[in-house]
Design a protein around this motif. Structure first.
Motif, PDB file in Angstrom:
ATOM      1  N   MET A   1       0.829  -1.205   0.000  1.00  0.00           N
ATOM      2  CA  MET A   1       0.000   0.000   0.000  1.00  0.00           C
ATOM      3  C   MET A   1       0.861   1.251   0.000  1.00  0.00           C
ATOM      4  N   SER A   2       0.458   2.220  -0.809  1.00  0.00           N
ATOM      5  CA  SER A   2       1.157   3.495  -0.860  1.00  0.00           C
ATOM      6  C   SER A   2       0.673   4.402   0.252  1.00  0.00           C
ATOM      7  N   LEU A   3       1.610   5.124   0.879  1.00  0.00           N
ATOM      8  CA  LEU A   3       1.237   6.065   1.922  1.00  0.00           C
ATOM      9  C   LEU A   3       0.371   7.193   1.368  1.00  0.00           C
ATOM     10  N   LYS A   4       0.493   7.445   0.060  1.00  0.00           N
ATOM     11  CA  LYS A   4      -0.282   8.514  -0.560  1.00  0.00           C
ATOM     12  C   LYS A   4      -1.684   8.069  -0.952  1.00  0.00           C
ATOM     13  N   ALA A   5      -2.010   6.813  -0.724  1.00  0.00           N
ATOM     14  CA  ALA A   5      -3.274   6.273  -1.212  1.00  0.00           C
ATOM     15  C   ALA A   5      -4.486   6.937  -0.587  1.00  0.00           C
ATOM     16  N   GLY A   6      -4.319   7.564   0.575  1.00  0.00           N
ATOM     17  CA  GLY A   6      -5.427   8.302   1.183  1.00  0.00           C
ATOM     18  C   GLY A   6      -6.545   7.395   1.656  1.00  0.00           C
ATOM     19  N   GLY A   7      -7.689   7.995   1.956  1.00  0.00           N
ATOM     20  CA  GLY A   7      -8.845   7.221   2.394  1.00  0.00           C
ATOM     21  C   GLY A   7      -8.828   6.970   3.882  1.00  0.00           C
ATOM     22  N   VAL A   8      -9.134   7.994   4.671  1.00  0.00           N
ATOM     23  CA  VAL A   8      -9.109   7.857   6.126  1.00  0.00           C
ATOM     24  C   VAL A   8     -10.056   6.762   6.587  1.00  0.00           C
ATOM     25  N   GLY A   9     -11.147   6.534   5.856  1.00  0.00           N
ATOM     26  CA  GLY A   9     -12.143   5.565   6.290  1.00  0.00           C
ATOM     27  C   GLY A   9     -11.809   4.125   5.961  1.00  0.00           C
ATOM     28  N   ILE A  10     -10.684   3.874   5.307  1.00  0.00           N
ATOM     29  CA  ILE A  10     -10.332   2.505   4.939  1.00  0.00           C
ATOM     30  C   ILE A  10     -10.089   1.668   6.188  1.00  0.00           C
ATOM     31  N   ASN A  11     -10.819   0.566   6.315  1.00  0.00           N
ATOM     32  CA  ASN A  11     -10.678  -0.318   7.469  1.00  0.00           C
ATOM     33  C   ASN A  11      -9.861  -1.531   7.064  1.00  0.00           C
TER      34      ASN A  11
END
Length: 390
Positions: free
Chosen positions: A297-307
């Motif tokens: 996973m990239s740190l830039k992938a974003g998405g705070v809601g990703i569980n």
């Protein structure tokens, strides 16, 4: 600006009206309002092989000469983007020397070819707001030409040196993954600089013959950091414990896919280039399929809601300037829904710029607290850069 009294006044105004809950928050009885399994944070220190060290030292000496020139001229902050480019290459070298050679048209590092060959052969087995006026084609081609020649610059989104730079139709440059991640839609979004609507197919890629100067699959050699990661994953394979491997560079994720495939470690990948449907599919596979043990996973992938509580191991392959970014990444694992103890490991290469970045992160916390004036911030920034080049 920078007056501590002003910060305290703002905090006093916001405290009665702003609801904020953290993992450390407690109720009136002093009991934590949220109980989570423990999260153990550790650092895996890696030692460069002799060939890697020779490569890194040569790159560091060249970079330090340029930085010292900026210091002597008193133009450190005026050349901030150029210095970020120098540091970017040093940090990438700590992950894998191949990353320094990731732009086939960069001639600046061509005199390192002998050391690169030694690494290949000698380390085997080693561990504008829209004005309605489009920029001219000639102007765009000139900017692309400059990018191809390796012109330094800073992405306006991540504030890092460009990686896989793209040019928008409104003539603004940024990392491909950064702009795609900033969009809520799949095929289009707004330019983060001027708010002009941009379609994905209209992004102009800085031309290169190949992402790497060498055939990385044919000439594959493990770097010391890659070897350390594989050792950690092998320990977890028998237990079926799922892991997430974070990196800020998609090129490094490309490289990591090679040893994972060769060691029959099944993985999926999540980065900012995926649309929402693709992301959901990747997360579903990682969560539901027992054979998928690793998520790149990239740190830039974003998405705070990703569980991502299906995993209980997080590996941070490279330190980020802002420790809050690392914290956000880890919190996708250690959050509500997690039922197992979480292991978080950061990989740091000894005797390199990565070690010194840890000290810089501590200084940044002081600046974030608002305890410094504007002039002190400028002075601190220069001192931080000097620390990195000592």
């Amino acid at each position: 600006m920078g007056d501590r009294r002003g910060l305290k006044m703002v905090q006093a105004i916001l405290r009665p009206i702003m609801l904020r809950r953290t993992k450390c928050s407690t109720d009136r009885s002093g009991r934590p309002i949220l109980v989570l399994p423990p999260a153990n944070v550790g650092i895996v220190y890696c030692e460069l092989t002799e060939a890697e060290k020779d490569f890194y030292d040569a790159l560091f000496k060249r970079s330090k000469v340029k930085f010292d020139q900026f210091v002597e001229q008193g133009r450190v902050l005026h050349n901030y983007a150029s210095i970020l480019e120098l540091l970017l290459r040093l940090r990438q070298c700590c992950d894998h020397p191949f990353l320094v050679m990731s732009r086939a048209d960069t001639n600046e590092y061509s005199d390192l070819n002998k050391l690169a060959k030694r690494f290949l052969k000698g380390s085997k087995g080693a561990v504008p707001r829209d004005t309605g006026v489009a920029p001219s084609k000639a102007y765009i081609m000139e900017v692309v030409k400059d990018l191809r020649k390796g012109e330094e610059g800073e992405c306006p989104i991540c504030l890092e040196a460009f990686e896989d730079a793209v040019l928008t139709p409104c003539a603004h440059r940024m990392c491909r993954e950064c702009i795609l991640t900033s969009w809520r839609g799949i095929a289009c979004g707004l330019c983060p600089v001027c708010r002009t609507t941009v379609n994905k197919q209209d992004l102009i890629t800085a031309p290169t013959n190949s992402r790497f100067q060498v055939d990385v699959d044919k000439n594959w050699v493990e770097s010391s950091k890659v070897s350390a990661l594989l050792q950690e994953l092998e320990k977890l394979r028998a237990s079926g414990s799922k892991s997430i491997v974070f990196s800020q560079w998609t090129a490094f994720l490309d490289l990591l896919q090679i040893p994972l495939s060769r060691n029959n470690i099944l993985f999926v990948r999540l980065d900012g280039t995926l649309n929402q449907q693709q992301r959901e599919k990747v997360i579903s596979r990682f969560t539901e399929e027992n054979d998928i043990l690793v998520l790149l996973m990239s740190l830039k992938a974003g998405g705070v809601g990703i569980n991502l509580t299906a995993a209980c191991n997080a590996f941070l392959m490279d330190p980020w300037w802002n420790p809050a970014v690392e914290e956000q990444a880890v919190m996708r694992v250690h959050r509500i829904g997690q039922t197992k103890a979480v292991s978080i490991k950061r990989f740091i290469v000894k005797g390199t710029v990565e070690e010194r970045m840890e000290a810089v992160q501590a200084r940044k916390q002081q600046m974030i607290s608002g305890a410094l004036t504007d002039q002190e911030v400028r002075t601190a920034r220069i001192e931080e850069l000097k620390m990195l080049f000592t």
